[in-house]
Design a protein around this motif. Structure first.
Motif, short mmCIF file in Angstrom:
data_model
loop_
_atom_site.label_atom_id
_atom_site.label_comp_id
_atom_site.label_asym_id
_atom_site.label_seq_id
_atom_site.Cartn_x
_atom_site.Cartn_y
_atom_site.Cartn_z
N GLU A 273 0.83 -1.20 0.00
CA GLU A 273 0.00 0.00 0.00
C GLU A 273 0.87 1.26 0.00
OE1 GLU A 273 -3.29 2.22 -0.27
OE2 GLU A 273 -3.21 0.01 -0.28
N THR A 274 2.00 1.21 0.74
CA THR A 274 2.92 2.35 0.77
C THR A 274 3.52 2.60 -0.59
OG1 THR A 274 3.49 1.87 3.06
CG2 THR A 274 5.00 3.30 1.85
N ASN A 275 3.97 1.54 -1.27
CA ASN A 275 4.55 1.69 -2.60
C ASN A 275 3.53 2.24 -3.59
OD1 ASN A 275 7.02 0.70 -1.79
ND2 ASN A 275 6.55 -1.42 -2.35
N ARG A 276 2.30 1.77 -3.46
CA ARG A 276 1.25 2.23 -4.36
C ARG A 276 1.01 3.72 -4.16
NH1 ARG A 276 -2.38 -0.99 -2.82
NH2 ARG A 276 -1.84 -2.68 -4.26
N LEU B 33 3.86 5.71 -5.80
CA LEU B 33 3.75 5.71 -7.25
C LEU B 33 2.62 6.60 -7.74
CD1 LEU B 33 4.34 1.93 -8.04
CD2 LEU B 33 5.92 3.82 -8.46
N ASP B 34 1.63 6.85 -6.88
CA ASP B 34 0.53 7.73 -7.26
C ASP B 34 0.89 9.20 -7.11
OD1 ASP B 34 -1.14 5.74 -8.01
OD2 ASP B 34 -2.16 5.57 -6.08
N GLN B 35 2.08 9.48 -6.59
CA GLN B 35 2.53 10.85 -6.40
C GLN B 35 3.69 11.16 -7.34
OE1 GLN B 35 1.41 13.26 -4.09
NE2 GLN B 35 -0.29 11.90 -3.63
N ALA C 28 5.11 18.05 -4.44
CA ALA C 28 4.43 16.81 -4.83
C ALA C 28 3.07 17.13 -5.44
CB ALA C 28 4.26 15.91 -3.62
N ILE C 29 2.68 16.30 -6.38
CA ILE C 29 1.37 16.44 -7.00
C ILE C 29 0.87 15.04 -7.33
CG2 ILE C 29 2.36 16.72 -9.32
CD1 ILE C 29 -0.01 18.58 -9.97
N SER C 30 -0.41 14.79 -7.08
CA SER C 30 -0.96 13.47 -7.37
C SER C 30 -0.98 13.24 -8.87
CB SER C 30 -2.37 13.35 -6.80
OG SER C 30 -3.26 14.21 -7.48
N LYS C 31 -1.01 11.98 -9.27
CA LYS C 31 -1.06 11.67 -10.69
C LYS C 31 -2.33 12.23 -11.32
CE LYS C 31 -0.39 7.82 -13.91
NZ LYS C 31 -0.24 6.35 -14.05
N PHE C 32 -3.44 12.12 -10.60
CA PHE C 32 -4.69 12.68 -11.09
C PHE C 32 -4.59 14.20 -11.21
CE2 PHE C 32 -8.76 14.75 -10.18
CZ PHE C 32 -9.55 14.22 -11.19
N GLY C 33 -4.00 14.84 -10.20
CA GLY C 33 -3.83 16.29 -10.23
C GLY C 33 -2.94 16.73 -11.37
N CYS C 34 -1.93 15.91 -11.65
CA CYS C 34 -1.02 16.21 -12.75
C CYS C 34 -1.74 16.14 -14.09
CB CYS C 34 0.15 15.21 -12.73
SG CYS C 34 1.55 15.69 -13.75
N HIS D 21 8.93 8.79 -10.50
CA HIS D 21 7.97 9.76 -9.95
C HIS D 21 8.53 11.18 -9.92
CE1 HIS D 21 10.48 8.75 -6.48
NE2 HIS D 21 10.13 9.92 -5.98
N VAL D 22 9.75 11.39 -10.42
CA VAL D 22 10.35 12.72 -10.42
C VAL D 22 10.16 13.35 -11.80
CG1 VAL D 22 12.45 14.08 -10.13
CG2 VAL D 22 12.04 12.08 -8.67
N LEU D 23 9.38 14.40 -11.86
CA LEU D 23 9.08 15.08 -13.12
C LEU D 23 9.96 16.32 -13.20
CD1 LEU D 23 6.98 14.68 -15.46
CD2 LEU D 23 5.59 16.39 -14.31
N ASN D 24 10.89 16.31 -14.13
CA ASN D 24 11.87 17.40 -14.23
C ASN D 24 11.26 18.60 -14.95
OD1 ASN D 24 14.21 18.86 -14.09
ND2 ASN D 24 15.26 17.75 -15.73
N HIS D 25 10.33 19.26 -14.26
CA HIS D 25 9.69 20.45 -14.81
C HIS D 25 8.98 21.17 -13.68
CE1 HIS D 25 8.29 22.95 -18.09
NE2 HIS D 25 8.91 22.14 -18.95
N PHE D 26 8.43 22.37 -13.99
CA PHE D 26 7.70 23.10 -12.95
C PHE D 26 6.20 22.88 -13.05
CE2 PHE D 26 8.14 26.03 -16.53
CZ PHE D 26 6.84 26.50 -16.69
#
Length: 309
Positions: free
Chosen positions: A3-6, A9-11, A91-97, A171-176
């Motif tokens: 559950e922690t890994n999940r 990965l969602d962030q 941090a931003i959720s995948k849905f938020g992204c 999970h690291v997005l190299n952008h703003f």
């Protein structure tokens, strides 16, 4: 543990910009001021046009819609950037992204389509002044606005939904912000078709808008040349503000939406993206008010009424 890994990965983590803490603070202050001025300017246009009967015409209706798009576009990105400048990353959720990316590209595309519609409106007003009111009736205007919303809504919806369900290798997005090219680099599976769809859609929209806009202004110039000298200056002046916004928005779209073959450093791309994100929304209210005598008069009258209260 699973559950922690999940949850991790969602962030996604937005890395933002390099530089010293002092530089981040300076950029934060400047960007915050730009954001406040942008909101104030565009909201002022919306209020003035909606409350003053002298501005109840198709051109100003389109201007209100343009201001709404500009507010949505800058608000989808800048608040998160301000957080990143303070915390170095955010941090931003995948849905938020996915939602941020969709709103940004949707409003940016609708901007281009609406500016194209405004070019057609200017063309009709200048070439057919006596028939303008009978051509640009309310039903036509609202249909044109809907036409600026529907194509990008569905064009962007499908790839966004597909990407949201694809696995990300990191999970690291190299952008703003959740820029499409930066997200593509994190996806683990082959997305050639999605990239091709994105490029083709951008090219079709840009070429279509540029073609219609160019034809409209060729007709406008041909009409103005035949006018008496006294009317040319005033007519060109009314078109100058619109041409300014066209140059800014189409120029940004060409450099951001359709990338040139040459690979630029990611930090250069970030700066170009940030400037293009804030420039059009910031300049929109100033371009259309400083160059438009009727809007300036309505604003002055509104200020006088507020002072009398």
């Amino acid at each position: 543990m699973e559950e922690t890994n999940r949850t991790i990965l969602d962030q996604l983590v937005l890395t933002g910009f390099p530089g010293s803490t002092l530089l981040h603070i300076i950029v934060f202050i400047v960007l915050l001021l730009v954001y406040i001025v942008t909101l104030a300017g565009n909201i002022t246009i919306i209020i003035i046009v909606c409350t003053d009967y002298r501005l109840h015409s198709p051109m100003y209706l389109f201007l209100v819609c343009l201001s709404c798009f500009e507010i949505l576009a800058i608000s989808s990105v800048v608040p998160k950037v301000l957080v990143i400048l303070i915390n170095r990353r955010a941090a931003i959720s995948k849905f938020g992204c996915m939602a941020q990316s969709y709103v940004y590209y949707f409003t940016s595309t609708s901007d281009l389509l609406l500016l194209t519609v405004m070019s057609i409106d200017r063309c009709i007003a200048i070439c057919f002044p006596l028939r303008y009111s009978s051509i640009m009736i309310n039903n036509i205007c609202f249909s044109l606005i809907i036409g600026c919303l529907v194509p990008p809504f569905f064009t962007l919806l499908y790839p966004t939904m597909v990407i949201a369900n694809l696995p990300f290798c990191g999970h690291v997005l190299n952008h703003f912000f959740c820029e499409s090219a930066a997200m593509f680099k994190l996806i683990c599976v082959d997305i050639t078709l999605i990239k091709l769809n994105t490029i083709l859609s951008s090219i079709i929209i840009l070429i279509g808008c540029l073609t219609i806009t160019t034809v409209s202004y060729i007709i406008i110039v041909a009409t103005v040349i035949r006018m008496p000298d006294t009317g040319r200056k005033k007519t060109f002046s009314t078109c100058l503000s619109h041409l300014t916004m066209l140059t800014i928005c189409f120029g940004s779209a060409i450099f951001v939406l359709i990338r040139p073959p040459k690979e630029y450093p990611i930090e250069t791309e970030k700066v170009v993206n940030l400037v293009s994100t804030v420039m059009a929304p910031l300049l929109n209210p100033f371009v259309y008010t400083l160059r438009n005598q009727k809007v300036k008069e309505c604003i002055q009258d509104a200020v006088k009424r507020v002072r009398l209260l």
